[in-house]
Design a protein around this motif. Structure first.
Motif, PDB file in Angstrom:
ATOM      1  N   ILE A   1       0.788  -1.251  -0.067  1.00 40.28           N
ATOM      2  CA  ILE A   1       0.010   0.030   0.002  1.00 40.28           C
ATOM      3  C   ILE A   1       0.695   1.391   0.120  1.00 40.28           C
ATOM      4  CG2 ILE A   1      -1.703   1.342   1.524  1.00 40.28           C
ATOM      5  CD1 ILE A   1      -3.003  -1.286   2.217  1.00 40.28           C
ATOM      6  N   LEU A   2       2.024   1.344   0.732  1.00 40.62           N
ATOM      7  CA  LEU A   2       2.733   2.338   1.063  1.00 40.62           C
ATOM      8  C   LEU A   2       3.666   2.587  -0.347  1.00 40.62           C
ATOM      9  CD1 LEU A   2       3.404   2.755   4.651  1.00 40.62           C
ATOM     10  CD2 LEU A   2       2.166   4.089   3.418  1.00 40.62           C
ATOM     11  N   PRO A   3       3.954   3.750  -0.801  1.00 40.52           N
ATOM     12  CA  PRO A   3       4.675   3.959  -2.042  1.00 40.52           C
ATOM     13  C   PRO A   3       6.083   3.860  -1.529  1.00 40.52           C
ATOM     14  CG  PRO A   3       3.481   6.098  -1.715  1.00 40.52           C
ATOM     15  CD  PRO A   3       2.930   4.896  -0.773  1.00 40.52           C
ATOM     16  N   GLY A   4       6.979   3.787  -2.316  1.00 45.67           N
ATOM     17  CA  GLY A   4       8.430   3.767  -2.084  1.00 45.67           C
ATOM     18  C   GLY A   4       9.116   2.629  -1.776  1.00 45.67           C
ATOM     19  N   LYS A   5      10.416   2.683  -1.797  1.00 46.95           N
ATOM     20  CA  LYS A   5      11.285   1.693  -1.375  1.00 46.95           C
ATOM     21  C   LYS A   5      11.505   1.192  -0.013  1.00 46.95           C
ATOM     22  CE  LYS A   5      15.736  -0.531  -2.490  1.00 46.95           C
ATOM     23  NZ  LYS A   5      17.272  -0.185  -2.675  1.00 46.95           N
ATOM     24  N   GLN A   6      11.037   0.112   0.364  1.00 44.86           N
ATOM     25  CA  GLN A   6      11.155  -0.452   1.669  1.00 44.86           C
ATOM     26  C   GLN A   6      12.192  -1.543   1.668  1.00 44.86           C
ATOM     27  OE1 GLN A   6       7.550  -0.635   1.037  1.00 44.86           O
ATOM     28  NE2 GLN A   6       7.133   1.409   1.448  1.00 44.86           N
ATOM     29  N   SER A   7      13.418  -1.231   1.963  1.00 42.76           N
ATOM     30  CA  SER A   7      14.367  -2.624   1.852  1.00 42.76           C
ATOM     31  C   SER A   7      14.233  -3.418   3.237  1.00 42.76           C
ATOM     32  CB  SER A   7      15.753  -2.115   1.619  1.00 42.76           C
ATOM     33  OG  SER A   7      16.143  -1.120   2.584  1.00 42.76           O
ATOM     34  N   MET A   8      13.380  -4.281   2.846  1.00 41.49           N
ATOM     35  CA  MET A   8      13.068  -5.460   3.945  1.00 41.49           C
ATOM     36  C   MET A   8      13.006  -6.829   3.427  1.00 41.49           C
ATOM     37  SD  MET A   8      10.000  -3.738   6.062  1.00 41.49           S
ATOM     38  CE  MET A   8      10.257  -2.359   7.468  1.00 41.49           C
ATOM     39  N   GLY A   9      13.639  -7.605   4.403  1.00 40.87           N
ATOM     40  CA  GLY A   9      13.441  -9.188   3.815  1.00 40.87           C
ATOM     41  C   GLY A   9      12.117  -9.756   4.391  1.00 40.87           C
ATOM     42  N   LEU A  10      11.939 -11.005   4.173  1.00 40.48           N
ATOM     43  CA  LEU A  10      10.919 -11.482   4.671  1.00 40.48           C
ATOM     44  C   LEU A  10      10.557 -11.484   6.044  1.00 40.48           C
ATOM     45  CD1 LEU A  10       8.436 -13.070   3.348  1.00 40.48           C
ATOM     46  CD2 LEU A  10       9.666 -15.136   3.707  1.00 40.48           C
TER      47      LEU A  10
ATOM     48  N   LEU B   1       6.503   5.325  10.843  1.00 39.20           N
ATOM     49  CA  LEU B   1       7.398   5.596  12.040  1.00 39.20           C
ATOM     50  C   LEU B   1       8.842   5.059  11.695  1.00 39.20           C
ATOM     51  CD1 LEU B   1       5.257   4.852  15.021  1.00 39.20           C
ATOM     52  CD2 LEU B   1       5.603   6.990  14.060  1.00 39.20           C
ATOM     53  N   VAL B   2       8.914   4.114  11.166  1.00 37.30           N
ATOM     54  CA  VAL B   2      10.360   3.380  10.991  1.00 37.30           C
ATOM     55  C   VAL B   2      10.932   4.155   9.657  1.00 37.30           C
ATOM     56  CG1 VAL B   2      11.422   1.438   9.891  1.00 37.30           C
ATOM     57  CG2 VAL B   2      10.091   1.111  11.808  1.00 37.30           C
ATOM     58  N   GLY B   3       9.753   4.440   8.814  1.00 39.84           N
ATOM     59  CA  GLY B   3      10.525   5.583   7.424  1.00 39.84           C
ATOM     60  C   GLY B   3      10.869   6.758   8.256  1.00 39.84           C
ATOM     61  N   ALA B   4      10.180   7.256   9.106  1.00 39.98           N
ATOM     62  CA  ALA B   4      10.438   8.609   9.329  1.00 39.98           C
ATOM     63  C   ALA B   4      11.907   8.763  10.455  1.00 39.98           C
ATOM     64  CB  ALA B   4       9.240   9.183  10.278  1.00 39.98           C
ATOM     65  N   VAL B   5      12.026   7.808  11.002  1.00 42.59           N
ATOM     66  CA  VAL B   5      13.220   7.585  11.782  1.00 42.59           C
ATOM     67  C   VAL B   5      14.198   7.429  11.119  1.00 42.59           C
ATOM     68  CG1 VAL B   5      14.298   6.428  13.468  1.00 42.59           C
ATOM     69  CG2 VAL B   5      11.856   6.956  14.022  1.00 42.59           C
ATOM     70  N   GLY B   6      14.156   6.497  10.080  1.00 45.12           N
ATOM     71  CA  GLY B   6      15.179   6.463   8.854  1.00 45.12           C
ATOM     72  C   GLY B   6      15.714   7.387   8.502  1.00 45.12           C
ATOM     73  N   ARG B   7      14.681   8.427   8.070  1.00 44.97           N
ATOM     74  CA  ARG B   7      14.924   9.591   7.018  1.00 44.97           C
ATOM     75  C   ARG B   7      15.632  10.567   7.819  1.00 44.97           C
ATOM     76  NH1 ARG B   7       9.720  11.195   5.523  1.00 44.97           N
ATOM     77  NH2 ARG B   7       8.998   8.946   5.880  1.00 44.97           N
ATOM     78  N   ARG B   8      15.520  10.510   9.171  1.00 45.32           N
ATOM     79  CA  ARG B   8      16.041  11.738  10.140  1.00 45.32           C
ATOM     80  C   ARG B   8      17.232  11.208  10.364  1.00 45.32           C
ATOM     81  NH1 ARG B   8      12.690  12.181  15.098  1.00 45.32           N
ATOM     82  NH2 ARG B   8      11.153  13.107  13.989  1.00 45.32           N
ATOM     83  N   ARG B   9      17.655   9.934  10.664  1.00 42.74           N
ATOM     84  CA  ARG B   9      18.940   9.471  10.744  1.00 42.74           C
ATOM     85  C   ARG B   9      19.665   9.658   9.628  1.00 42.74           C
ATOM     86  NH1 ARG B   9      18.881   3.750  13.267  1.00 42.74           N
ATOM     87  NH2 ARG B   9      18.092   4.922  15.095  1.00 42.74           N
ATOM     88  N   VAL B  10      19.311   9.712   8.523  1.00 42.64           N
ATOM     89  CA  VAL B  10      20.291   9.559   7.434  1.00 42.64           C
ATOM     90  C   VAL B  10      20.672  11.114   7.212  1.00 42.64           C
ATOM     91  CG1 VAL B  10      20.235   9.770   4.762  1.00 42.64           C
ATOM     92  CG2 VAL B  10      19.475   7.769   5.976  1.00 42.64           C
TER      93      VAL B  10
END
Length: 88
Positions: free
Chosen positions: A20-29, A77-86
């Protein structure tokens, strides 16, 4: 609900949330399954705020929908924290 059902519903909720969410989420299974499981807990807690029956771990269509919504919230939330850290 058994642990196997919780894992399977977590995997399905995580996959749907990532679709549902657009963008790249680099996650495994495994990360997707954990995302869905945490989202399932978050969605269950949110759903219990609006429910009066007290059935927290029952498998119902509304519970699966709330699992997906919870997984979307966790993914945001994980995406927001990841962007802030980068950017820091």
């Amino acid at each position: 609900m058994g642990i196997i059902a919780f894992i399977i519903i977590g995997l399905i909720a995580g996959l749907i949330a990532r679709a549902i969410l657009p963008g790249k989420q680099s996650m495994g299974l495994l990360a997707t399954t954990l995302l869905g499981m945490v989202g399932s807990l978050v969605g269950g807690l949110i759903g219990s705020l609006f429910s009066r029956n007290g059935h927290f771990f029952d498998i119902r269509p509304s519970g699966i929908i709330m699992s997906v919504i919870g997984a979307i919230i966790v993914l945001l939330l994980v995406g927001a924290v990841g962007r802030r850290r980068v950017h820091a």
